[in-house]
Structures are given as structure tokens and as C-alpha cells.
Design a protein around this motif. Sequence first.
Motif, short mmCIF file in Angstrom:
data_model
loop_
_atom_site.label_atom_id
_atom_site.label_comp_id
_atom_site.label_asym_id
_atom_site.label_seq_id
_atom_site.Cartn_x
_atom_site.Cartn_y
_atom_site.Cartn_z
N THR A 112 44.86 38.07 31.70
CA THR A 112 44.74 38.73 33.01
C THR A 112 43.31 38.67 33.51
OG1 THR A 112 46.52 40.26 32.39
CG2 THR A 112 45.08 40.94 34.21
N ARG A 113 43.13 38.22 34.78
CA ARG A 113 41.82 38.32 35.43
C ARG A 113 41.73 39.74 35.99
NH1 ARG A 113 42.94 32.82 38.71
NH2 ARG A 113 41.36 31.41 37.84
N ARG A 114 41.19 40.68 35.17
CA ARG A 114 41.25 42.10 35.52
C ARG A 114 40.48 42.39 36.81
NH1 ARG A 114 45.21 44.34 33.33
NH2 ARG A 114 44.51 44.39 31.17
N ASP A 115 39.38 41.66 37.03
CA ASP A 115 38.60 41.91 38.26
C ASP A 115 39.41 41.53 39.50
OD1 ASP A 115 38.40 39.26 37.34
OD2 ASP A 115 36.22 39.14 37.53
N LEU A 116 40.12 40.40 39.44
CA LEU A 116 40.92 40.01 40.61
C LEU A 116 42.12 40.94 40.77
CD1 LEU A 116 40.97 36.10 40.69
CD2 LEU A 116 39.26 37.73 41.51
N GLN A 117 42.66 41.44 39.66
CA GLN A 117 43.79 42.37 39.74
C GLN A 117 43.35 43.68 40.41
OE1 GLN A 117 45.23 44.30 36.19
NE2 GLN A 117 47.37 44.09 36.82
N ALA A 118 42.16 44.17 40.05
CA ALA A 118 41.66 45.42 40.64
C ALA A 118 41.50 45.26 42.15
CB ALA A 118 40.34 45.82 39.99
N LYS A 119 40.96 44.10 42.57
CA LYS A 119 40.79 43.84 44.01
C LYS A 119 42.15 43.80 44.71
CE LYS A 119 36.57 41.12 44.00
NZ LYS A 119 36.09 39.74 43.97
N ALA A 120 43.13 43.12 44.07
CA ALA A 120 44.46 43.00 44.66
C ALA A 120 45.11 44.38 44.81
CB ALA A 120 45.34 42.10 43.81
N LYS A 121 44.95 45.22 43.77
CA LYS A 121 45.53 46.57 43.84
C LYS A 121 44.89 47.36 45.00
CE LYS A 121 46.82 47.29 38.98
NZ LYS A 121 46.43 47.98 37.73
N ASP A 122 43.57 47.26 45.13
CA ASP A 122 42.85 47.97 46.20
C ASP A 122 43.38 47.58 47.57
OD1 ASP A 122 41.20 49.42 44.66
OD2 ASP A 122 39.39 48.22 45.00
N LYS A 123 43.65 46.29 47.75
CA LYS A 123 44.00 45.79 49.08
C LYS A 123 45.49 45.63 49.27
CE LYS A 123 39.63 43.32 49.64
NZ LYS A 123 38.96 42.02 49.74
N GLY A 124 46.30 46.01 48.27
CA GLY A 124 47.75 45.85 48.39
C GLY A 124 48.17 44.39 48.44
N GLN A 125 47.38 43.53 47.76
CA GLN A 125 47.68 42.09 47.77
C GLN A 125 48.47 41.69 46.51
OE1 GLN A 125 43.78 40.37 48.20
NE2 GLN A 125 43.82 40.56 50.42
N PRO A 126 49.09 40.49 46.50
CA PRO A 126 49.87 40.05 45.34
C PRO A 126 48.99 39.80 44.10
CG PRO A 126 50.18 38.58 47.24
CD PRO A 126 49.12 39.54 47.61
N TRP A 127 49.65 39.74 42.95
CA TRP A 127 48.94 39.59 41.66
C TRP A 127 48.84 38.14 41.20
CZ3 TRP A 127 50.62 43.96 37.72
CH2 TRP A 127 50.25 45.21 38.26
N ASP A 128 49.30 37.19 42.00
CA ASP A 128 49.37 35.80 41.52
C ASP A 128 48.06 35.28 40.93
OD1 ASP A 128 51.34 36.42 43.60
OD2 ASP A 128 52.07 34.39 43.22
N LYS A 131 47.25 37.05 37.54
CA LYS A 131 48.20 36.93 36.43
C LYS A 131 48.75 35.52 36.22
CE LYS A 131 48.84 41.25 34.92
NZ LYS A 131 48.64 41.63 33.50
N GLY A 132 48.87 34.73 37.30
CA GLY A 132 49.62 33.47 37.20
C GLY A 132 48.77 32.22 37.15
N PHE A 133 47.58 32.31 36.55
CA PHE A 133 46.68 31.15 36.53
C PHE A 133 47.03 30.20 35.38
CE2 PHE A 133 44.80 34.87 34.54
CZ PHE A 133 44.37 34.41 33.31
N ASP A 134 46.36 29.02 35.37
CA ASP A 134 46.63 28.01 34.34
C ASP A 134 46.35 28.58 32.94
OD1 ASP A 134 47.11 26.22 36.41
OD2 ASP A 134 45.04 25.49 36.43
N GLN A 135 47.21 28.28 32.00
CA GLN A 135 47.05 28.67 30.59
C GLN A 135 47.05 30.19 30.40
OE1 GLN A 135 43.42 26.23 29.49
NE2 GLN A 135 44.87 25.35 28.02
N SER A 136 47.68 30.92 31.31
CA SER A 136 47.64 32.39 31.22
C SER A 136 48.72 32.98 30.32
CB SER A 136 47.76 33.00 32.62
OG SER A 136 48.96 32.60 33.25
N ALA A 137 49.56 32.11 29.70
CA ALA A 137 50.66 32.63 28.90
C ALA A 137 50.79 31.93 27.54
CB ALA A 137 51.97 32.52 29.68
N PRO A 138 49.78 32.10 26.66
CA PRO A 138 49.95 31.55 25.30
C PRO A 138 51.10 32.25 24.58
CG PRO A 138 47.93 32.89 25.45
CD PRO A 138 48.47 32.76 26.84
N ILE A 139 51.85 31.50 23.80
CA ILE A 139 53.05 32.06 23.17
C ILE A 139 53.27 31.41 21.80
CG2 ILE A 139 54.52 30.43 24.44
CD1 ILE A 139 56.67 32.59 24.53
#
Length: 228
Positions: A112-128, A131-139
Amino acid sequence: MESVLPIPAVPFIPVRDSSSGFPVRRIYCVGRNYAEHAREMGNDPTRETPCFFSKPQDAVVPGGGEIAYPPATSNLHYEVELVVALAKGGRDIPVAEAPACVFGYAVGIDLTRRDLQAKAKDKGQPWDTSKGFDQSAPISPITPISSGGWRDSGAIWLAVNGVEKQRGDLAQMTWSVAEVIAHLSGLFALAPGDLIFTGTPAGVGPIVRGDRIRCGIDGLGELEIVLL
Ligand code: MN
């Protein structure tokens, strides 16, 4: 119809003790599914309904390993999660029928890019972008239900450079795996190949280049990534 471009490859996740792979269709994620983590993010867990978001299919990094520190962030966070792999889908799946949809389980990290998530939450913008960046889901490799059993309890943990940062139990999930599948199937038609990241316990935090992140879930093995 012929394709004007090479057909994009479907990512495959290794299946434990098998030479076969699990083809990924969609990646769904649940936010705030452990009360202590909801509190550490400033939310009231008693009033939350399941919060869903998604990552692109090709964000998976099967088996973990080396991951490039993503651009456009200076606060990348780890979140260890139980990942559910579906063998069957459908719409409006009742809770009682949800377990029959599960192929198996894996250990995943919802980077998670926590800084971008905080900005998105502040502005009511999407989380893409957070959360949805390249290589963001190792499994990790998937453990089939047939060899691992149904998982609704057991330790889930994560360590950075050998220092434990997260430790919880799957039994602490606000919404169980079956309830998550039931809710999600009311919003989307689920299908074979779908993955569901089911939320993280408390203790999330930042990681930097050079960090070695190791995590695991009882009975499902371990996953390790190194940030380049
Ligand atoms: Mn998460």
C-alpha cells in the motif's frame, strides 16, 4: 477474431505440492477486517460494513521474491493477509454455500502507498493508485482445501528484517471468509480464478529499499519479499 496484439498472459500461482498452477482472474480486497487494524487507521470497527477494493490481475507476484520499490510514494506499507482462491463463483452466494466455492488459501501482502491512500481519503478519491500499482500483490503458493483444510483460525504474522511487526489470528476477522464471499457476491459476479485478500491485523508500517519482509499463516506456509 484475430488479435491485433499479442494476447496478455494470465498470471499463474503455483499450487503447493503440485506441478499445476492457479490462473488468476480478478483480485478483490477487503479493508478494515480486523478490529485493531481498523482502530489504528482511525476507524470505528463496530460501525463498519465490509469495505471492498481491487487490484489488477497482473499485480500478483507469485511466490514473492524481489520487488521494485514503487514510484510516486515515500511511505510504502506492508499488510499481511489471508488470500482466498476461488474454484467456483456466482452471484448472491449464501454464507452456508460459500465454503464450497473455495479452492484453497495462500499468504499475501497487500502492499500500500499509504501517503497516496491518505490523500485519496481526504479528497474522497478512489484508492487505485494507493492499492492497485504494479507488483502490489505478492502471494505464496496456494494450499488447496483438499490438503490444508478449512482455515478460520490460526496465527498470521509478518516480520521486517527479522523483527516481528504483525501478529494476529484469523479468528479475529470481523467478517469470516464465508461472510466475505457472500457480501462480495452481492456486488460482483464471482468466478473461478478470483482471489480475495481478506484484510490485515494491526501493526502495519513502512518499509524501505533493502528490507526483507517475511510473513506466514499457520498451515499455509510462508512468503518472503525483498524490496529493491
Ligand atoms: Mn489490506
